[in-house]
Write an enzyme that holds these catalytic residues in place. Structure first.
Site, PDB file in Angstrom:
ATOM      1  N   SER A 136       0.815  -1.208   0.000  1.00 46.83           N
ATOM      2  CA  SER A 136       0.000   0.000   0.000  1.00 46.83           C
ATOM      3  C   SER A 136       0.855   1.268   0.000  1.00 46.83           C
ATOM      4  O   SER A 136       1.901   1.325   0.643  1.00 46.83           O
ATOM      5  CB  SER A 136      -0.905   0.009   1.241  1.00 46.83           C
ATOM      6  OG  SER A 136      -1.570   1.251   1.383  1.00 46.83           O
TER       7      SER A 136
ATOM      8  N   TYR B  30      -2.145   5.476  -4.746  1.00 45.58           N
ATOM      9  CA  TYR B  30      -3.179   6.503  -4.699  1.00 45.58           C
ATOM     10  C   TYR B  30      -2.621   7.745  -5.381  1.00 45.58           C
ATOM     11  O   TYR B  30      -1.477   8.138  -5.119  1.00 45.58           O
ATOM     12  CB  TYR B  30      -3.554   6.856  -3.261  1.00 45.58           C
ATOM     13  CG  TYR B  30      -4.393   5.816  -2.546  1.00 45.58           C
ATOM     14  CD1 TYR B  30      -5.667   5.483  -3.007  1.00 45.58           C
ATOM     15  CD2 TYR B  30      -3.915   5.188  -1.396  1.00 45.58           C
ATOM     16  CE1 TYR B  30      -6.441   4.543  -2.339  1.00 45.58           C
ATOM     17  CE2 TYR B  30      -4.695   4.251  -0.718  1.00 45.58           C
ATOM     18  CZ  TYR B  30      -5.948   3.937  -1.203  1.00 45.58           C
ATOM     19  OH  TYR B  30      -6.718   3.000  -0.547  1.00 45.58           O
TER      20      TYR B  30
ATOM     21  N   LYS C  67      -7.268  -1.661  -9.861  1.00 45.67           N
ATOM     22  CA  LYS C  67      -7.956  -2.374  -8.782  1.00 45.67           C
ATOM     23  C   LYS C  67      -9.206  -1.591  -8.371  1.00 45.67           C
ATOM     24  O   LYS C  67      -9.125  -0.401  -8.046  1.00 45.67           O
ATOM     25  CB  LYS C  67      -7.028  -2.528  -7.576  1.00 45.67           C
ATOM     26  CG  LYS C  67      -7.670  -3.209  -6.377  1.00 45.67           C
ATOM     27  CD  LYS C  67      -6.658  -3.371  -5.254  1.00 45.67           C
ATOM     28  CE  LYS C  67      -7.271  -4.058  -4.040  1.00 45.67           C
ATOM     29  NZ  LYS C  67      -8.263  -3.197  -3.345  1.00 45.67           N
TER      30      LYS C  67
ATOM     31  N   HIS D 226     -13.114  -3.034  -2.678  1.00 45.43           N
ATOM     32  CA  HIS D 226     -12.309  -2.487  -1.584  1.00 45.43           C
ATOM     33  C   HIS D 226     -12.657  -3.149  -0.259  1.00 45.43           C
ATOM     34  O   HIS D 226     -12.651  -2.513   0.801  1.00 45.43           O
ATOM     35  CB  HIS D 226     -12.531  -0.971  -1.481  1.00 45.43           C
ATOM     36  CG  HIS D 226     -11.308  -0.199  -1.063  1.00 45.43           C
ATOM     37  ND1 HIS D 226     -10.616   0.623  -1.919  1.00 45.43           N
ATOM     38  CD2 HIS D 226     -10.662  -0.107   0.124  1.00 45.43           C
ATOM     39  CE1 HIS D 226      -9.614   1.189  -1.271  1.00 45.43           C
ATOM     40  NE2 HIS D 226      -9.615   0.752  -0.031  1.00 45.43           N
TER      41      HIS D 226
ATOM     42  N   THR E 225      -5.466   2.026  -7.394  1.00 44.89           N
ATOM     43  CA  THR E 225      -6.790   1.891  -6.795  1.00 44.89           C
ATOM     44  C   THR E 225      -7.709   2.938  -7.404  1.00 44.89           C
ATOM     45  O   THR E 225      -7.446   4.131  -7.302  1.00 44.89           O
ATOM     46  CB  THR E 225      -6.718   2.061  -5.267  1.00 44.89           C
ATOM     47  OG1 THR E 225      -5.948   0.987  -4.722  1.00 44.89           O
ATOM     48  CG2 THR E 225      -8.102   2.041  -4.648  1.00 44.89           C
TER      49      THR E 225
END
Length: 366
Positions: free
Chosen positions: A110, A137, A239, A263, A163
């Site tokens: 992440s 992100y 994703k 998610h 994402t």
């Protein structure tokens, strides 16, 4: 449930992990958005699909190997990107990365990790065939996003996993009630050194919601993917896709793989379960990119159901955190081992000696 000293399945790990975590950390990890309808549906959809095993097949040798984006895996499993793993254990993402690489499975790190992407990549570099992707992100500060991509490429990550289902943060009421914030000593390891960013304390609100509102780019569109891909030669994985038309658009924009995901039920409550969306997306992609599934995997039979519908592999999230909380790296390794053993047994009982044998003829839809 009686006291558990040695968990024998992933559900028992969840029960035991609660005793190892603060209330704020446990709620952050386990919660979904709103009424948690989608969170629950991610599990119940697996229960509705039944299996149709084939008999009198030689299953004396079971082969679980596969590949994702051309890279070999010892089992069809990746660890989903999950933030703040040091809330569960001091070694956090480093312990998770070591367990994943040791098992020959993939890991997606992440952006909001509590160990830096370079530290995690160094763990993976000890294994010649380690598969590590970097989840991204897009921040409002494009220079920050560029720096993250360049660092991920330099560190040896094999793909960017963007994402796309979080232009804003979902309504996570447990985090709001707890006024979620990282405890002293924990930071956004990928961001504090280059930008000073961290999760703020927000009275009466989740600090993560405040962070998303202040820092992430909610104006992101398909047009921005060309810019993102210009930053490095890394293949792009999207994703958070739940519709066939979005999957087709992703291919047009250069995506090499799609992760069917809601998610973990943490964004739009009431959204379709990932498994229910899978067949439409597999049909839309039509073999032109790889499709993976994220959400609700708790048993070896769940993996078989996803592969039978058309997934190349699956991602697993929360159970990894439960293993991490209970036993650090050893706990994560045990969670992986339990799932691998279940998959082995299920494959044999299904009459499948290799993953390539699995298709939709093994499923019964009620």
């Amino acid at each position: 449930m009686t006291a558990i000293s040695s968990p024998i399945n992933l559900f028992e790990y969840e029960h035991l992990a609660k005793t190892h975590l603060s209330q704020m950390a446990f709620d952050y990890y386990i919660s979904g958005a709103g009424d948690e309808i989608t969170l629950q549906e991610n599990r119940t959809v697996f229960e509705r699909i039944k299996l149709r095993p084939r008999m009198l097949v030689d299953v004396s040798q079971i082969n679980l190997t596969t590949s994702v984006l051309g890279q070999p895996l010892q089992l069809p499993l990746l660890i989903a990107p999950m933030a703040f793993q040091c809330l569960a254990h001091a070694e956090g993402e480093l312990a998770t990365a070591m367990a994943a690489a040791s098992a020959g499975m993939g890991m997606v790190l992440s952006t909001l990790s509590t160990k830096s992407l370079e530290e995690v990549a160094e763990v993976g570099s000890k294994f010649s065939d380690s598969l590590q992707w970097f989840q991204l992100y897009i921040h409002k500060d494009r220079g920050l996003t560029r720096a993250l991509v360049e660092r991920a490429y330099a560190a040896g990550y094999k793909a960017l996993c963007l994402t796309v289902d979080a232009p804003v943060l979902g309504q996570r009421e447990r985090d709001r009630r707890n006024e979620f914030v990282l405890p002293p000593g924990l930071h956004l390891a990928n961001l504090t050194t280059i930008s000073g960013l961290d999760i703020p304390y927000a009275p009466g609100e989740s600090g993560l919601l405040t962070y998303f509102a202040q820092q992430l780019n909610s104006a992101l569109t398909w047009d921005d993917l060309e810019w993102l891909q210009s930053l490095s030669p890394l293949p792009l994985v999207l994703k958070g896709i739940l519709r066939g038309d979005d999957a087709a658009r992703a291919l047009e924009c250069g995506a090499k793989a799609i992760v069917v995901s809601n998610h973990g039920g943490r964004q739009l409550d009431g959204a379709i379960a990932s498994l229910d969306a899978l067949s439409e997306i597999v049909a839309a992609v039509n073999g032109k990119a790889e499709v993976l599934l994220d959400g609700g995997i708790r048993r070896g039979t769940d993996i078989i159901k996803a592969l039978a519908i058309g997934a190349q592999a699956v991602l697993i999230g929360r159970p990894i955190l439960w293993g991490l909380a209970v036993g650090g790296q050893a706990g994560v390794s045990h969670v992986i081992s339990l799932l691998q053993k279940e998959l082995n047994v299920a494959m044999a009982l299904m009459g499948c000696s290799q993953l390539q044998d699995i298709d939709s003829s093994f499923l019964h839809f009620k």
